[in-house]
Design a protein around this motif. Structure first.
Motif, PDB file in Angstrom:
ATOM      1  N   LYS A  22       0.835  -1.230   0.027  1.00  0.00           N
ATOM      2  CA  LYS A  22       0.030   0.018   0.072  1.00  0.00           C
ATOM      3  C   LYS A  22       0.844   1.308   0.174  1.00  0.00           C
ATOM      4  O   LYS A  22       0.467   2.040  -0.613  1.00  0.00           O
ATOM      5  N   PHE A  23       1.880   1.218   0.643  1.00  0.00           N
ATOM      6  CA  PHE A  23       2.761   2.222   0.907  1.00  0.00           C
ATOM      7  C   PHE A  23       3.494   2.575  -0.782  1.00  0.00           C
ATOM      8  O   PHE A  23       3.343   3.781  -0.818  1.00  0.00           O
ATOM      9  N   ILE A  24       3.768   1.581  -1.312  1.00  0.00           N
ATOM     10  CA  ILE A  24       4.611   1.765  -2.364  1.00  0.00           C
ATOM     11  C   ILE A  24       3.459   2.243  -3.539  1.00  0.00           C
ATOM     12  O   ILE A  24       3.723   3.299  -4.238  1.00  0.00           O
ATOM     13  N   TRP A  25       2.253   1.703  -3.288  1.00  0.00           N
ATOM     14  CA  TRP A  25       1.229   2.301  -4.165  1.00  0.00           C
ATOM     15  C   TRP A  25       1.011   3.804  -4.037  1.00  0.00           C
ATOM     16  O   TRP A  25       0.597   4.511  -4.909  1.00  0.00           O
ATOM     17  N   MET A  26       0.898   4.319  -2.654  1.00  0.00           N
ATOM     18  CA  MET A  26       0.987   5.555  -2.650  1.00  0.00           C
ATOM     19  C   MET A  26       1.683   6.292  -3.133  1.00  0.00           C
ATOM     20  O   MET A  26       1.649   7.537  -3.707  1.00  0.00           O
ATOM     21  N   VAL A  27       2.937   5.891  -3.180  1.00  0.00           N
ATOM     22  CA  VAL A  27       4.469   6.510  -3.812  1.00  0.00           C
ATOM     23  C   VAL A  27       4.106   6.690  -5.213  1.00  0.00           C
ATOM     24  O   VAL A  27       4.409   7.812  -5.909  1.00  0.00           O
ATOM     25  N   ILE A  28       3.455   5.562  -5.864  1.00  0.00           N
ATOM     26  CA  ILE A  28       3.191   5.457  -7.273  1.00  0.00           C
ATOM     27  C   ILE A  28       2.183   6.579  -7.775  1.00  0.00           C
ATOM     28  O   ILE A  28       2.387   7.351  -8.880  1.00  0.00           O
ATOM     29  N   ILE A  29       0.951   6.618  -6.799  1.00  0.00           N
ATOM     30  CA  ILE A  29       0.195   7.665  -6.996  1.00  0.00           C
ATOM     31  C   ILE A  29       0.939   9.206  -7.097  1.00  0.00           C
ATOM     32  O   ILE A  29       0.427  10.044  -8.056  1.00  0.00           O
ATOM     33  N   VAL A  30       1.533   9.444  -5.968  1.00  0.00           N
ATOM     34  CA  VAL A  30       2.278  10.683  -5.757  1.00  0.00           C
ATOM     35  C   VAL A  30       3.053  10.770  -7.064  1.00  0.00           C
ATOM     36  O   VAL A  30       3.161  12.123  -7.645  1.00  0.00           O
ATOM     37  N   LEU A  31       3.712   9.932  -7.567  1.00  0.00           N
ATOM     38  CA  LEU A  31       4.733   9.972  -8.791  1.00  0.00           C
ATOM     39  C   LEU A  31       3.856  10.267 -10.025  1.00  0.00           C
ATOM     40  O   LEU A  31       4.278  11.119 -10.858  1.00  0.00           O
ATOM     41  N   LEU A  32       2.770   9.746 -10.234  1.00  0.00           N
ATOM     42  CA  LEU A  32       1.904   9.869 -11.657  1.00  0.00           C
ATOM     43  C   LEU A  32       1.163  11.264 -11.334  1.00  0.00           C
ATOM     44  O   LEU A  32       1.513  12.025 -12.238  1.00  0.00           O
ATOM     45  N   LEU A  33       0.949  11.720 -10.351  1.00  0.00           N
ATOM     46  CA  LEU A  33       0.533  13.204 -10.196  1.00  0.00           C
ATOM     47  C   LEU A  33       1.653  14.091 -10.321  1.00  0.00           C
ATOM     48  O   LEU A  33       1.281  15.179 -10.875  1.00  0.00           O
ATOM     49  N   PHE A  34       2.663  13.990 -10.225  1.00  0.00           N
ATOM     50  CA  PHE A  34       3.929  14.725 -10.586  1.00  0.00           C
ATOM     51  C   PHE A  34       3.901  14.927 -11.806  1.00  0.00           C
ATOM     52  O   PHE A  34       4.373  16.083 -12.597  1.00  0.00           O
ATOM     53  N   ILE A  35       3.923  13.882 -12.789  1.00  0.00           N
ATOM     54  CA  ILE A  35       4.144  14.057 -14.401  1.00  0.00           C
ATOM     55  C   ILE A  35       2.627  14.338 -14.763  1.00  0.00           C
ATOM     56  O   ILE A  35       2.503  14.582 -15.993  1.00  0.00           O
ATOM     57  N   MET A  36       1.570  14.308 -14.092  1.00  0.00           N
ATOM     58  CA  MET A  36       0.408  14.861 -14.642  1.00  0.00           C
ATOM     59  C   MET A  36       0.039  16.379 -14.643  1.00  0.00           C
ATOM     60  O   MET A  36       0.020  16.961 -13.639  1.00  0.00           O
ATOM     61  N   THR A  37       0.163  17.106 -15.820  1.00  0.00           N
ATOM     62  CA  THR A  37       0.055  18.449 -15.794  1.00  0.00           C
ATOM     63  C   THR A  37      -1.360  18.982 -16.571  1.00  0.00           C
ATOM     64  O   THR A  37      -1.604  20.059 -16.423  1.00  0.00           O
ATOM     65  N   ASP A  38      -1.967  18.104 -16.966  1.00  0.00           N
ATOM     66  CA  ASP A  38      -3.462  18.381 -17.521  1.00  0.00           C
ATOM     67  C   ASP A  38      -4.552  17.969 -16.484  1.00  0.00           C
ATOM     68  O   ASP A  38      -4.556  16.982 -15.872  1.00  0.00           O
ATOM     69  N   PRO A  39      -5.254  18.906 -16.244  1.00  0.00           N
ATOM     70  CA  PRO A  39      -6.502  18.852 -15.165  1.00  0.00           C
ATOM     71  C   PRO A  39      -7.281  17.776 -15.423  1.00  0.00           C
ATOM     72  O   PRO A  39      -7.714  16.876 -14.225  1.00  0.00           O
ATOM     73  N   PHE A  40      -7.540  17.273 -16.573  1.00  0.00           N
ATOM     74  CA  PHE A  40      -8.513  16.113 -16.988  1.00  0.00           C
ATOM     75  C   PHE A  40      -7.870  14.942 -16.286  1.00  0.00           C
ATOM     76  O   PHE A  40      -8.418  14.050 -15.717  1.00  0.00           O
ATOM     77  N   SER A  41      -6.469  14.707 -16.556  1.00  0.00           N
ATOM     78  CA  SER A  41      -5.955  13.346 -16.230  1.00  0.00           C
ATOM     79  C   SER A  41      -5.900  13.287 -14.682  1.00  0.00           C
ATOM     80  O   SER A  41      -6.092  12.303 -13.925  1.00  0.00           O
ATOM     81  N   VAL A  42      -5.542  14.458 -14.203  1.00  0.00           N
ATOM     82  CA  VAL A  42      -5.547  14.628 -12.561  1.00  0.00           C
ATOM     83  C   VAL A  42      -6.945  14.280 -12.130  1.00  0.00           C
ATOM     84  O   VAL A  42      -7.266  13.475 -10.939  1.00  0.00           O
ATOM     85  N   LEU A  43      -8.066  14.772 -12.787  1.00  0.00           N
ATOM     86  CA  LEU A  43      -9.477  14.696 -12.153  1.00  0.00           C
ATOM     87  C   LEU A  43      -9.891  13.189 -12.135  1.00  0.00           C
ATOM     88  O   LEU A  43     -10.446  12.605 -11.503  1.00  0.00           O
ATOM     89  N   GLY A  44      -9.317  12.459 -13.358  1.00  0.00           N
ATOM     90  CA  GLY A  44      -9.658  11.211 -13.618  1.00  0.00           C
ATOM     91  C   GLY A  44      -8.952  10.195 -12.575  1.00  0.00           C
ATOM     92  O   GLY A  44      -9.550   9.418 -12.058  1.00  0.00           O
ATOM     93  N   ILE A 230       2.986  -0.630 -14.039  1.00  0.00           N
ATOM     94  CA  ILE A 230       2.843  -0.818 -15.350  1.00  0.00           C
ATOM     95  C   ILE A 230       1.816   0.536 -16.087  1.00  0.00           C
ATOM     96  O   ILE A 230       2.361   1.114 -16.764  1.00  0.00           O
ATOM     97  N   ALA A 231       0.991   0.770 -15.204  1.00  0.00           N
ATOM     98  CA  ALA A 231      -0.136   1.868 -15.625  1.00  0.00           C
ATOM     99  C   ALA A 231       0.907   3.225 -15.339  1.00  0.00           C
ATOM    100  O   ALA A 231       0.729   4.035 -16.420  1.00  0.00           O
ATOM    101  N   PHE A 232       1.843   3.092 -14.500  1.00  0.00           N
ATOM    102  CA  PHE A 232       2.660   4.383 -14.139  1.00  0.00           C
ATOM    103  C   PHE A 232       3.501   4.551 -15.564  1.00  0.00           C
ATOM    104  O   PHE A 232       3.589   5.541 -16.115  1.00  0.00           O
ATOM    105  N   PHE A 233       4.200   3.641 -15.996  1.00  0.00           N
ATOM    106  CA  PHE A 233       5.016   3.526 -17.071  1.00  0.00           C
ATOM    107  C   PHE A 233       4.377   3.865 -18.398  1.00  0.00           C
ATOM    108  O   PHE A 233       4.760   4.610 -19.166  1.00  0.00           O
ATOM    109  N   ILE A 234       3.180   3.267 -18.662  1.00  0.00           N
ATOM    110  CA  ILE A 234       2.332   3.350 -19.789  1.00  0.00           C
ATOM    111  C   ILE A 234       2.177   4.970 -19.893  1.00  0.00           C
ATOM    112  O   ILE A 234       2.200   5.644 -20.801  1.00  0.00           O
ATOM    113  N   TYR A 235       1.711   5.437 -18.703  1.00  0.00           N
ATOM    114  CA  TYR A 235       1.279   6.863 -18.807  1.00  0.00           C
ATOM    115  C   TYR A 235       2.612   7.730 -18.862  1.00  0.00           C
ATOM    116  O   TYR A 235       2.526   8.865 -19.779  1.00  0.00           O
ATOM    117  N   ALA A 236       3.624   7.443 -18.240  1.00  0.00           N
ATOM    118  CA  ALA A 236       4.892   8.372 -18.404  1.00  0.00           C
ATOM    119  C   ALA A 236       5.447   8.168 -19.817  1.00  0.00           C
ATOM    120  O   ALA A 236       5.790   9.408 -20.232  1.00  0.00           O
TER     121      ALA A 236
END
Lengths: 254, 543
Positions: A22-44, A230-236
């Protein structure tokens, strides 16, 4: 003292999940949010978190809303600052939404993670040194005690009339000083006694130890984590671009 | 050169023996225990001359963890010795450190928890246990280490009567296991019930073993010396017998030959008829946010008398006191001080009229010297310099602190700190003085000093309010008692009445002192202190 978002026992999927996963999952979410710059992705992502909280952690929508309300003023301020300073409405909105989106996994984690299991998991799954887990345990035991002690000192000083005498910035500094002194003495005294008590129980006798409580990540925990990685890398590398990463950290370079 | 904490100590303890160690504060009791497991030598940095051997191991040469398989120590403060989150984790912590096999650890832990009556709570959070349960847990943790020797350093000092009884029940069971037990304890009335003829009592004074023998020999033969020279408390029945010259000296009620007493006189009821209230509490409720700590509390504090608030730890005593002085604001109801609602009064005048001595005196200190500390309250009230000077001189002398006036308050001894905290409050000439648990961990001398001080203050017209769970202290100083249980007042009246209300005592987890039990057995339930008992008998002899 009961904290607003402290652990509540339950049998949801998130309750069953290994805390380190769960802790690593939280870190992945934070990293994902770091690279998301469009509000629609963040909202999603925010909506997905809420859905996961509702289904996976069996949390109420109102419970999650309460957490969002707490952070909302700060999120709004960050949004407005970005909109006015950088002049980019969408980017500003994304910044504010990011703050909201980072709160939900935090709440899911704290509400569904038994602190005891977290400590053991950090040591057994993530291989943190046992001393680290021991320190978390001790802090969990002693923080409420020190809180009571601080309360007692503050009350004793009020009765002595400290509030009447010490006013203004210098007064506050002096007040802090005379509060910290006895508190520190108390902390040192207790630490010495605790050190004596744990040595008396052979703490540190050997570099390793027996664990009567064993926790490990299950197959499903690992699949869950793998899916998010995997989701993280696909998005990135597909939906997001390295330039988005750049704009996150250096928005003025756009 | 500094005098040693332990001085030429020679002591031999046999396998399976039960040894009670008594001594005034600072006599070296804890030092002796921690020398046995090597903590003193390795952790505290104590220097040892002479030789110690514990079950064939020399603690000065062995590592502490090696000694931990031979001797376990249960410490005084339950809060400092438990470090794990849950009850079960706490018990397995020691054996896990020793790399014992998992199955063996689980069996030992479960058996230890069953032994102390905490098995049902094995998954509970340690922070949620009561004081008595925490100490029982510490004993379970020691048992799970499977050591030959268990040493306990005043394990009940911080506990209320209920918690104390729980711990003594466990010690009694430990004794039946024929383990070697070394117990340091002030609460001799509880421990005397455990002692058998072949047990041992060791008396320490200024680091020296001054008495060492069987319980009957020590208490009956040397009881007077223990009280007068070493400042120690005796079991009440022993003290009574010694003062009345009864022989052979009984050690506890079970040994008293009632035909030797013939008392008919009635002790004077200390409670005077003063009904003028200085503080009135009406329908008081208080909550920290999750459920009421105080629930519909009503009582009055009579002016010029000593009111003692008793109840178990966590019953709401301290919360009540903090409401009375205005540190906490009632959720509902009101508090009247001299007929005026407390919340409408200026804080400055409230803190001048109502003094508050906290359980830990060092929490109250705000300056760098003893003299400044005494003068602080007067200075912030802008009194004339000459008045401040003369009053501070008077109070330094009155509390025996004149030689320490330039020292930092936090460097004083515990007794000096306690006296300084009284001085800082009393110099403001309060109308009411509140004391929160003033006798926890205090030996006989310090308690007697406090009782004398209370009498003196009362003679000056000061109203005293004390929160305590010490029943002997209560019997000696209370005019009026309020019993609080689960946030409600379940009794208000005089002490004699309370001690004869068994139902109230049981509900609140309290216990009357042995002298009252004996007096009741003899048909005089009005007698609650040794002084009253002796006076009544003396009166009878005269008449």
């Amino acid at each position: 003292m009961k904290l607003k978002f402290q652990y509540r026992p339950g049998n949801s999927l998130f309750h069953k999940m290994d805390p380190s996963i769960k802790f690593i999952w939280m870190v992945i979410i934070v990293l994902l949010l770091f690279i998301m710059t469009d509000p629609f992705s963040v909202l999603g992502l925010l909506l997905l978190q809420i859905l996961m909280g509702k289904i996976g952690a069996k949390m109420g929508l109102s419970e999650m809303a309460r957490a969002l309300v707490i952070i909302a003023p700060a999120a709004l301020t960050v949004s407005l600052l970005n909109i006015f300073v950088i002049g980019d409405l969408l980017y500003g909105a994304a910044m504010g939404l990011r703050m909201l989106a980072v709160v939900i996994p935090g709440v899911i984690f704290s509400k569904t993670t038994d602190p005891r299991r977290l400590t053991f998991s950090l040591v057994q799954v993530l291989k943190f040194p046992y001393m680290f887990g021991f320190m978390i345990n001790t802090a969990y035991r002693f923080v409420p005690i020190f809180e009571d002690e601080l309360n007692s000192i503050t009350n004793a000083h009020i009765v002595r009339g400290v509030d009447m005498e010490l006013k203004g910035i210098r007064g506050r500094f002096k007040k802090l000083q005379i509060t910290v002194e006895p508190l520190l003495i108390g902390v040192i005294r207790r630490s010495q006694l605790t050190s004596m008590a744990v040595q008396n129980r052979a703490f540190g006798a050997y570099p390793n130890r027996t664990y009567t409580y064993v926790t490990k990540a299950t197959k499903w925990d690992k699949i869950f984590l793998a899916a998010w990685i995997i989701a993280f890398f696909i998005y990135a590398f597909t939906l997001g671009t390295p330039s988005q990463l750049l704009s996150t950290f250096m928005p003025w370079a756009k | 050169m500094e005098s040693p904490s332990l001085d030429r100590v020679n002591l031999e303890i046999n396998d399976g023996e039960f040894v009670l160690i008594v001594g005034a504060s600072g006599s070296g009791k804890s030092t002796l225990l921690f020398a046995l497991n090597g903590i003193l030598q390795h952790e505290i940095g104590g220097r040892i001359k002479g030789h110690i051997e514990v079950n064939g191991k020399n603690p000065t040469e062995k590592e502490v963890f090696e000694m931990a398989t031979t001797i376990s120590i249960v410490m005084q403060d339950p809060e400092v010795q438990l470090t794990q989150m849950t009850v079960f984790d706490e018990v397995v912590f020691g054996p896990e450190n020793l790399l014992r096999p998992k199955e063996e650890i689980i069996l030992a832990a479960e058996s230890a928890l069953k032994f102390v009556g905490l098995y049902e709570k094995k998954d509970c959070i340690v922070n949620e246990l009561s004081g008595g349960q925490k100490q029982r847990l510490a004993i379970a943790a020691a048992l799970a280490m499977n050591t030959e020797i268990i040493a306990m350093d005043e394990p009940t000092a911080h506990l209320d009567p209920k918690g104390t009884n729980e711990v003594f029940q466990v010690i009694k069971k430990l004794k039946e296991l024929k383990k070697t037990i070394i117990l340091v304890e002030h609460k001799v009335d509880n421990v005397i019930e455990l002692l058998d003829e072949d047990d041992r009592v060791v008396v320490l004074d200024n680091g020296k073993i001054v008495l060492n023998g069987r319980p009957r020999e020590i208490f009956a033969k040397h009881g007077r010396v223990m009280m007068d020279e070493f400042g120690l408390a005796l079991p009440q029945i022993v003290e009574l017998a010694l003062r009345l010259g009864i022989t052979p000296v009984p050690l506890h009620i079970g040994e008293v030959d009632c035909s030797k007493f013939d008392i008919n006189a009635i002790a004077s009821n200390r409670s005077s008829k003063n009904n003028i209230p200085i503080i009135t509490v009406k329908d008081l409720e208080f909550s920290y946010g999750n459920g009421n700590v105080l629930n519909g509390v009503n009582f009055t504090i009579p002016q010029g008398l000593t009111t003692v608030i008793v109840g178990q730890n966590g019953s709401g005593k301290s919360t009540l006191l903090q409401n009375i002085i205005g540190l906490l604001k009632p959720t509902k109801g009101k508090i009247l001080f001299n007929g005026v609602e407390l919340s409408s009064l200026d804080k400055k005048s409230v803190f001048r009229d109502i003094g508050y001595v906290f359980q830990y005196p060092e929490h109250q200190f705000v300056t760098k010297t003893v003299k400044d500390e005494i003068e602080y309250g007067l200075k912030i009230r802008n009194l004339d310099k000459s008045i401040i000077e003369s009053k501070s001189k008077e109070f330094l002398e009155m509390f025996g602190l004149e030689k320490t006036e330039d020292r930092h308050p936090l460097t004083l001894s515990m007794g000096e700190k306690r006296r300084l905290s009284f001085a800082t409050m009393l110099i403001l000439e309060p109308k009411v003085l509140i004391m929160d648990e003033p006798v926890i961990g205090q030996d006989r001398r310090r308690t007697q000093y406090l009782i004398k001080l209370i009498d003196k203050l009362k003679s000056q017209g000061i109203t005293i309010i004390i929160a305590t769970h010490d029943m002997n202290f209560l019997a000696q100083c209370a005019d009026n008692v309020i019993v609080i249980n689960e946030g409600k007042v379940i009794f208000q009246g005089d002490v004699v009445e309370l001690f004869n209300e068994k139902r109230i005592l049981t509900t609140a987890g309290l216990d009357d002192p042995p002298v009252h039990k004996l007096a009741t057995k003899l048909g005089c339930p009005e007698i609650i202190t040794i002084e009253q008992f002796c006076t009544c008998l003396a009166k009878q002899v005269v008449t």
